[in-house]
Structure formats: structure tokens, C-alpha cells
Design an enzyme around this catalytic site. Structure first.
Site, PDB file in Angstrom:
ATOM      1  N   HIS A 352       0.806  -1.233   0.000  1.00 56.82           N
ATOM      2  CA  HIS A 352       0.000   0.000   0.000  1.00 56.82           C
ATOM      3  C   HIS A 352       0.833   1.274   0.000  1.00 56.82           C
ATOM      4  CE1 HIS A 352      -4.011  -1.800   0.731  1.00 56.82           C
ATOM      5  NE2 HIS A 352      -3.332  -2.714   1.392  1.00 56.82           N
ATOM      6  N   LYS A 543      -8.029  14.033   4.472  1.00 57.61           N
ATOM      7  CA  LYS A 543      -7.157  12.853   4.474  1.00 57.61           C
ATOM      8  C   LYS A 543      -6.181  13.008   5.635  1.00 57.61           C
ATOM      9  CE  LYS A 543      -6.065  14.083   0.135  1.00 57.61           C
ATOM     10  NZ  LYS A 543      -6.303  12.845  -0.592  1.00 57.61           N
ATOM     11  N   ARG A 544      -5.411  11.969   5.924  1.00 52.41           N
ATOM     12  CA  ARG A 544      -4.368  12.120   6.938  1.00 52.41           C
ATOM     13  C   ARG A 544      -3.447  13.280   6.576  1.00 52.41           C
ATOM     14  NH1 ARG A 544      -3.974   8.284  11.243  1.00 52.41           N
ATOM     15  NH2 ARG A 544      -2.044   9.371  11.668  1.00 52.41           N
ATOM     16  N   LYS A 549       1.214  14.444   0.944  1.00 56.50           N
ATOM     17  CA  LYS A 549      -0.133  14.746   0.462  1.00 56.50           C
ATOM     18  C   LYS A 549      -0.302  16.240   0.193  1.00 56.50           C
ATOM     19  CE  LYS A 549      -2.204  10.832   2.998  1.00 56.50           C
ATOM     20  NZ  LYS A 549      -2.842   9.960   2.008  1.00 56.50           N
ATOM     21  N   THR A 651      -8.396   6.730  -2.087  1.00 57.59           N
ATOM     22  CA  THR A 651      -9.757   6.222  -2.257  1.00 57.59           C
ATOM     23  C   THR A 651     -10.744   7.359  -1.994  1.00 57.59           C
ATOM     24  OG1 THR A 651      -9.528   5.383  -0.003  1.00 57.59           O
ATOM     25  CG2 THR A 651      -9.357   3.789  -1.782  1.00 57.59           C
ATOM     26  N   LYS A 655     -14.400   8.535  -3.809  1.00 61.39           N
ATOM     27  CA  LYS A 655     -15.646   8.880  -3.107  1.00 61.39           C
ATOM     28  C   LYS A 655     -16.131  10.260  -3.529  1.00 61.39           C
ATOM     29  CE  LYS A 655     -13.901   6.067   0.621  1.00 61.39           C
ATOM     30  NZ  LYS A 655     -12.987   6.051   1.785  1.00 61.39           N
TER      31      LYS A 655
HETATM   32  C1  NTF Z   1      -2.599   3.831   1.806  1.00 60.96           C
HETATM   33  N1  NTF Z   1      -1.461   3.293   2.533  1.00 60.96           N
HETATM   34  C2  NTF Z   1      -2.109   4.659   0.638  1.00 60.96           C
HETATM   35  O1  NTF Z   1      -1.366   5.748   1.116  1.00 60.96           O
HETATM   36  C3  NTF Z   1      -3.295   5.145  -0.184  1.00 60.96           C
HETATM   37  O2  NTF Z   1      -2.839   5.798  -1.330  1.00 60.96           O
HETATM   38  C4  NTF Z   1      -4.156   3.957  -0.577  1.00 60.96           C
HETATM   39  O3  NTF Z   1      -5.328   4.400  -1.223  1.00 60.96           O
HETATM   40  C5  NTF Z   1      -4.541   3.155   0.654  1.00 60.96           C
HETATM   41  O4  NTF Z   1      -3.380   2.723   1.340  1.00 60.96           O
HETATM   42  C6  NTF Z   1      -5.333   1.902   0.309  1.00 60.96           C
HETATM   43  O5  NTF Z   1      -4.643   1.122  -0.610  1.00 60.96           O
HETATM   44  C7  NTF Z   1      -1.449   3.236   3.845  1.00 60.96           C
HETATM   45  O6  NTF Z   1      -2.374   3.613   4.539  1.00 60.96           O
HETATM   46  C8  NTF Z   1      -0.199   2.668   4.464  1.00 60.96           C
HETATM   47  F1  NTF Z   1      -0.416   2.433   5.729  1.00 60.96           F
HETATM   48  F2  NTF Z   1       0.178   1.592   3.834  1.00 60.96           F
HETATM   49  F3  NTF Z   1       0.756   3.518   4.370  1.00 60.96           F
END
Ligand code: NTF
Length: 806
Positions: A352, A543-544, A549, A651, A655
Site C-alpha cells: 500500500h 485525508k491524513r 499529500k 480512495t 468517493k
Molecule cells: C494507503 N497506505 C495509501 O497511502 C493510499 O494511497 C491507498 O489508497 C490506501 O493505502 C489503500 O490502498 C497506507 O495507509 C499505508 F499504511 F500503507 F501507508
């Protein structure tokens, strides 16, 4: 139906909650409704388990340290086609469903995208009738509650479980021992075979709780099985009797710490021993559970790969590869080759993130202290793996270093990504670009050795929660224009496109959006005291908080726009509300400064009579699934502005577009696929491409040039670092801005001008009225592909080898 629901709710209220309905609180009503709804899911749940076993169906096991679920009442009722019935039943009882729904705390057992994806996947697997178990940890405390005090983030513990949860079943018969530490005994069998027995120094109990996950139209109901840690002996009586009360329960505290709280940082592993204990704890319990189920039904473990697929959600559960080997070798007596064939045919792994600092590693010393037998197994796996690599690429000793499971550079470490890759038959990325980068960068050499393993599975979202439940107004229009089947088959949303130019439809879409924005404006007023005009453009970044980002890019543009408005107040500006929300990991200093900057800019801008209502800035505290459900249907513009190559998928981008927001974004993650689907004219793309980013990085090009070339950028950097927004502490943002003037790792300065220009294209499009709504409609019409049902169908066919009809 309504009267049945009414008596079920009253009966739960009286006999299970133990309250006279006349004195019930909103929370009591929530409990009564949840228990009544759970009853209706439970029969389906038990039936599904029976049928899967008797038909010999393959099961999917989704191992994830995070499930970011949110509230469940509306989701469960709506998927059981009971939402209207319950609403009417409550109305008859003189109770408002909205208030009941809001009394449920969010189950926030995740940080962000990865955890929310797991929740969407659980819903889609149940919807598609795939027999699946989600396995994770039942954290007492989910993601922290964010409070903004004087513009700064403060963290408070989250308490979703303090009153229990009505959704789960405690399984008193499903309890496993999980060991830690101790030593490994080696012995030779009479047949001359060397065997190993692990004698853990410490054992804890894993106790299971099942929450039914209900699919659309109740097609199937799957368990989410979460493990809670308990001490084997809660009290050491000899200490207790001596009066040492703290000492007497210290084992208990140590054991129960494992499921106490969720680690609150994503994209940067904590590296703490407790985290490794969490990972191994839930992995070991889950594998023991699924192996015992398999043996009970099928007898022999060799058939595991035909009957079970285990998906590793990132590397957090990657120690499962070693644990499966240990169980097969040491507990079940299988020979190495057979155990390895079973393991690698059963596991698959999703990556991810490629951020280098996010790749999980464990110092050998920590790993060995906690899991001595697993380390032996990993060495063994690694030896065989490196032998194979040597044979395949004899001329490239460098390659061995990059593919090895053990990192030999500064301080030896176990690399969980390499372990997950080597032990899996399929490895996937989460968007086309991300998967391509996996092949070219982090996993380049492993991909050369195992060229068929990496595949792409672009993320998706469940339309039930993110469209039908959160945006009923838009859903009603879709049903009317595309046919009622739209709720079963999202592909027919495409029919909307033919009506994109229809002014009556445009008016209705605008009216729904306005109603959603009015609802959000109310929440904004309640939580921040800021009044915003629902007619203004709602520009949303949720988002976080992370430097990659680039919330900072958004804020610098905001500051520049503010100056431009002040300099020329009578120009034809587009009234905007900048809405930002997101949590920062407690230890992430820069991310916390960015939150403070957002709040400082908001203070200045919102209190400046010169900008009137042309610009408002809002930072909404405590972003979570429930808040997302209010913001997303109300957004006009979706900010997806990460440095190209750094956001694996995203994601939220899906949405927001599904709910009719236009995207302003870089060519990153799934933005690219969104652009491919909605068309270049219906999205605002700007900024460096992945190739341009890496070109600059390789050449060491830093911010100097971009700043020298842009008076506006130079001006805004000076303003922020000079204290323009922080008169109480003018030096507050010097360090943050110096980071941009120096290395500018995330290329904020390089993209600034192009972002500012893209925002002015946004203004022009918004002012033109009709084309904006047309574009919004085309966005909605072309988002069907981003349903997580599509994603899960691809996993089922191409990774799990599980039948699925979609
Ligand atoms: C996150 N990864 C990614 O930063 C996103 O871009 C992605 O949409 C989501 O996973 C789902 O696939 C994480 O949260 C982590 F923890 F892997 F860094």
C-alpha cells in the site's frame, strides 16, 4: 413489517437493554435497534458458515491490522433492506432515527486509507457471496480523538468500547495460546530428521469476538473476527496475598497491553516492540484458527491452498509466512518442501505504499528476543531464496543484497516486504501507476527473479456506504434517470452521461448538492463557529496530514489567493470555502505545524472584512468516517494533490468524484485512472509527472529555481515565514518554510505556479455555471468502475481463485 420491527425494538429495549422505553436515551434506542438488526443478520450468518463447510467452498482470509469501519447501524439496516422499516417503526414510537443513528460511536480501528479499504472489502466480499473471514485486533481504543485547541492538534484517547458494542459475539470456545520469547529446542528423530520445538517464555490468550459483516441485500454475512488479549493467569495469588496488588496483576497488564490501542501512525511504522507483539499475536491466533477449521472440515492440510486464500493487507501481518511454516513444520510435522509449497500457494500480499521510510523492518535483536523460532525459519527461507537468486543471476552479487530478507546495512534487520513477497504467489499494487512503480523501484530485483508475481488491483469503494447511504438525494436521482437497478448494478450509472446537458437534470443535481452543502455548513458552524455560504464553491481536502499529500501546497495557494483578493477586491472572484480535515500522527512535528498553519490562516482570513465572503477557511476537527459521510456529498472540488509517484492510490478521490466533486489533482495514484474514465476535460490536472519528479530528484534540483522564477511564490513564502498569519509568534513557521526553501522533498515549490493556475481554471469553470454541473454529471456517470465490487471480483478471479458472479 413496521409493526414487527416495532415490537422487536421494544422487546430488545425492555429485555436486553433493560430499560423502560419511556426513559430510554438515544443511546438506548441505538442499542435496541442494533440488537434487533443483528438478530436479522445472524441467521444468515450461521447458515452461510454451514453451507460453506458442507459445499467445500474456498474461503478467503483477509488479515489486516486495521479495519476502519465507522458506524454500522445504517449500513446493516440498509443492506438488509430494513432502513425504511426501522425508520418508520421509530417514528411510530416518537423517536427520530437521525438521533439514534448519531448515538453510535465510530469503530475507528484504523488510521486511514488502508484500514478503510479493508472495511469496504469486507462489505464487498459479503455482497458478492464470497465466504470470507476478516481477521484483526479488537483494540480497546481506536484512533485517537483530535481536538483543536488554539489551532494546535491535541490527542485524546478514543473510547468506542467503553460501553461495549452490540454488534459482536464473544466466542468463549475460540481461544488460542500465543507465545513470545523463550528458547528453541533441537532434537533428532529416530528417523534421523532434525526437528525443533519452541518453548515460549510467555503465553497470552487470544479471545475472539465476531462481528457479522452484512452484504448488499443480505446476500451473505461474513464474520469479522477480532482478537482480544487476555492474561492466562489474571492474578498472581502469592503476590496478592503478600499485599503486592500492582505486582499481582502485572502479567495481566502486560498481556492486555497487546490489544489496548491502535498505533496511530500510517506510512511510518513505529518500530516499537509492542507493535511486533500485536502483529504476531493476531497472526498466530488467526492461523491457528483457520488451520483448525480446515482440519476439522477436510482432515488433511495438504489441501489448504484449494480451500483457503490468505490475503496480507500490507506487511503488518507478514510474520504469518514464518508462523505458517512453524505450524506446519513443528506442530504438524510436515517436511520443509511440502510446508513451503502449501504456504506460498496460500498467501498473497498487497503493498500500500512505496515511501521508503514506510517499509517495515525489525532489528534482528528485537525479532530474535520475541520470536526466536521464527527468526530461524526466516534464515532458512532466506538461504533457499538467495540460492535460487544466485542461480538465476550469477553475475549480479548486488542483486542479492537488494532481494535478501535480511538487510545487512547499518544494523541487521528483517525486511517484512521481502518476506511477504518471497512467501506469496501473488503480490499486488493498488493502482496502475503504483504497481508499475513497484516493478520499477522497490521490488525491481525481486520482480526479475519472480516476474509473474506482481499484478495490479486498483482500489475501489463500496457504493452502498459512500453513495446510497451518505447521499440519498443523489441516489434518488440516479434511480430515476438510470433505473432502479442502479443500486444493484453500478454500471448503469453510465446512462446519466446522455443527460449531462439536460438543464432540468442539472438543476436537480445542483439542488441536491446545495442541500448537502447546507447540512455541512451547519456542522461547520457547530464545530468551528465559522459561518459559510452554501452557495460558495466548497473546496475540500480531507485525508491524513502528511507532507507528501501536500496540504501545505493548498495552504500556500490559499494565502496567495487571500493576498490577491485584498489587492484587487472588486475583481470577479469566485466565492470559496476551503475545507480541510485530517489527523496527524502525534509524533509528526511538521504535520502538526501544518494543522496550526491552517488554523492560523483561517483566523486571519475569516476575520478580515476586506475579503468579505469571497474566501473562508475551515479546519474541521476530528476527521473520521462519520464526518467524511457529511463532507463528501457536499464537496464541489476534490483536492488530490500529492507529489506524483507518492500516493499509492487514494480512495477519497473516488468517493468525492462519485458524489459529483470535480478533482484538482496531480497525475498520481488512481487520479490517473479517474482521469482516464471521466476524460481530460472534466478534471483539473496540474504539476510534475512521476518522471519529472524523479528527474529532479536524481539531479538534486532544489527549490531555488522555482522560487526565483515565481514572485508570487516568493511573496507567499515570505509572508508565512515572516509571521503574517502568526502575529503572536512571528517565527512560528520559519522552520516549516525553510524546509521548502532547502530540500523541498515533496516539490511543493515546483508545483506551486501550476497549481495556482489550475485553481484559476477552476474559478473560471465554476463561474460559467452550466459546464461545471455538466462535468460533475460526467464524473458521476463514469465512476462505476471504482466500485470495490469490481476490485474484489478481480482479486477473486486473479489471485484467490474463488468463483464469483459479477
Ligand atoms: C494507503 N497506505 C495509501 O497511502 C493510499 O494511497 C491507498 O489508497 C490506501 O493505502 C489503500 O490502498 C497506507 O495507509 C499505508 F499504511 F500503507 F501507508
Amino acid at each position: 413489517m413496521v409493526s414487527e420491527a416495532k415490537s422487536a425494538i421494544i422487546s430488545k429495549m425492555t429485555l436486553s437493554v433493560g430499560k423502560d422505553p419511556a426513559f430510554a436515551t438515544d443511546y438506548d434506542w441505538f442499542l435496541a435497534c442494533a440488537l434487533a438488526a443483528r438478530d436479522r443478520a445472524t441467521l444468515r450468518f450461521l447458515e452461510g458458515k454451514r453451507v460453506t463447510a458442507s459445499d467445500g467452498k474456498k474461503r478467503v482470509y483477509y488479515l489486516s491490522l486495521e479495519f476502519l469501519i465507522g458506524r454500522q447501524l445504517t449500513d446493516v439496516l440498509s443492506n438488509l433492506s430494513l432502513l425504511d422499516v426501522f425508520r418508520a417503526a421509530l417514528e411510530d414510537l416518537g423517536v427520530d432515527y437521525e438521533r439514534v443513528r448519531s448515538a453510535e460511536p465510530d469503530a475507528a480501528l484504523g488510521n486511514g486509507g488502508l484500514g478503510r479499504l479493508a472495511a469496504c472489502f469486507m462489505e464487498s466480499m459479503a455482497t458478492l457471496g464470497i465466504p470470507a473471514y476478516g481477521y484483526g485486533i479488537r483494540y480497546d481504543h481506536g484512533l485517537f480523538r483530535q481536538v483543536i485547541y488554539d489551532g494546535w492538534q491535541e490527542e485524546y484517547p478514543e473510547d468506542w468500547l467503553s460501553f461495549g458494542t452490540p454488534w459482536e459475539f464473544l466466542r468463549t470456545d475460540v481461544v488460542f495460546n500465543v507465545g513470545f520469547g523463550g528458547s528453541v529446542e533441537t532434537y533428532v528423530t529416530p528417523a534421523g530428521i532434525t526437528r525443533y520445538t519452541w518453548h515460549p517464555g510467555e503465553v497470552v490468550h487470544a479471545v475472539s469476538y465476531d462481528t457479522p459483516m452484512v452484504g448488499w441485500r443480505g446476500r451473505s454475512v461474513n464474520p469479522l473476527r477480532l482478537w482480544s488479549a487476555r492474561a492466562v493467569d489474571p492474578l498472581r495469588l502469592e503476590l496478592f496475598n503478600r499485599g503486592d496488588f500492582a505486582g499481582a496483576s502485572s502479567d495481566q497488564a502486560r498481556a492486555e497491553a497487546i490489544s489496548k490501542f491502535l498505533y496511530p501512525s500510517d506510512e511510518t511504522p513505529s518500530g516499537q516492540e509492542l507493535r511486533l507483539r500485536q502483529e504476531y499475536f493476531f497472526v498466530s491466533a488467526s492461523l491457528q484458527d483457520l488451520l483448525s477449521r480446515h482440519r476439522r472440515i477436510y482432515g488433511d492440510l495438504h489441501s489448504l491452498p484449494e480451500r483457503a486464500a490468505i490475503q496480507l493487507n500490507d506487511t503488518h501481518p507478514a510474520v504469518a509466512i514464518a508462523e505458517m511454516m512453524r505450524l506446519l513444520l513443528d506442530e504438524h510435522g510436515l517436511p520443509w518442501n511440502e510446508a513451503w509449497a502449501i504456504t506460498s500457494a496460500t498467501f498473497s500480499y498487497t503493498n500500500h505504499t512505496l515511501l521508503p521510510e514506510a517499509l517495515e523492518t525489525w532489528p534482528l535483536a528485537v525479532f530474535e528476543r520475541l520470536l526466536p523460532r521464527h527468526l530461524q525459519i526466516i534464515y532458512f527461507i532466506n538461504n533457499l531464496h538467495l540460492e535460487a537468486a544466485k542461480k538465476a543471476f550469477p553475475e549480479e552479487p548486488e542483486l542479492l543484497r537488494s532481494v535478501s530478507i535480511i538487510d545487512e546495512r547499518d544494523g541487521r534487520k528483517v525486511r517484512m516486504g521481502q518476506l511477504a513477497f518471497v512467501g506469496s504467489h501473488a503480490i499486488n499494487g493498488v493502482s496502475a501507476l503504483h504497481t508499475d512503480l513497484m516493478r520499477k523501484t522497490t521490488f525491481r530485483d525481486l520482480n526479475r527473479i519472480y516476474p509473474d508475481r506482481i499484478q495490479n488491483k486498483t482500489n475501489g469503494i463500496t457504493f452502498r456506504r459512500w453513495l446510497h447511504q451518505s447521499n440519498p438525494g443523489l441516489t434518488a436521482i440516479l434511480k430515476e434517470v438510470c433505473g432502479a437497478e442502479v443500486v444493484d448494478n453500478p454500471e448503469v450509472i453510465e446512462r446519466l452521461a446522455a443527460h449531462a446537458g439536460d438543464s432540468a437534470l442539472q438543476d436537480r443535481i445542483r439542488a441536491v448538492k446545495l442541500a448537502n452543502k447546507t447540512a455541512l455548513a451547519k456542522v461547520i458552524a457547530e464545530r468551528t463557529g465559522v459561518r459559510v455560504d452554501p452557495a460558495a464553491l466548497f473546496d475540500v481536502q480531507i485525508k491524513r496530514m502528511h507532507e507528501y499529500k501536500r496540504q501545505l501546497l493548498n495552504l500556500l495557494e490559499t494565502a496567495a489567493l487571500y493576498d490577491a483578493i485584498r489587492a484587487n477586491p472588486d475583481a470577479d472572484w469566485t466565492p470559496r470555502v476551503k475545507i480541510m480535515a485530517g489527523k496527524a500522527a502525534a509524533s509528526y512535528v511538521n504535520a502538526k505545524f501544518i494543522i496550526k498553519l491552517a488554523n492560523d490562516i483561517a483566523q486571519v482570513v475569516n476575520n478580515d472584512p476586506a475579503v468579505r465572503d469571497l474566501l473562508k477557511v475551515v479546519f474541521l476537527p476530528n476527521y473520521n468516517v462519520s464526518l467524511a459521510e457529511v463532507i463528501i456529498p457536499a464537496a464541489d472540488l476534490s483536492e488530490q494533490i500529492s507529489t506524483a509517484g507518492m500516493e499509492a492510490s487514494g480512495t477519497g478521490n473516488m468517493k468525492l468524484a462519485l458524489n459529483g466533486a470535480l478533482t484538482i489533482g496531480t497525475l498520481d495514484g488512481a487520479n490517473i485512472e479517474i482521469r482516464d474514465n471521466v476524460g481530460n476535460d472534466n478534471i483539473f490536472i496540474f504539476g510534475l509527472t512521476t518522471d519529472e519528479v524523479s528527474y529532479r530528484r536524481e539531479r538534486g534540483i532544489t527549490a531555488g529555481q522555482a522560487i526565483a522564477a515565481s514572485p508570487m511564490l516568493a511573496g507567499v513564502l515570505n509572508a508565512v515565514s515572516g509571521g503574517r498569519f502568526s502575529p503572536d509568534d512571528p517565527g512560528r513557521f520559519v522552520q516549516l518554510i525553510d524546509g521548502l526553501r532547502g530540500a523541498d522533498r515533496y516539490m511543493v515549490t515546483d508545483d506551486f505556479d501550476s497549481y495556482y493556475a489550475a485553481q484559476r481554471r477552476v474559478d473560471a469553470c465554476w463561474n460559467s455555471g452550466e459546464p461545471w454541473t455538466r462535468s460533475a454529471i460526467i464524473n458521476i456517470a463514469n465512476m462505476a468502475w471504482f466500485s470495490s465490487d469490481r476490485t474484489i471480483a478481480e482479486y477473486a478471479r486473479e489471485i484467490w481463485n474463488v468463483p464469483v458472479d459479477l
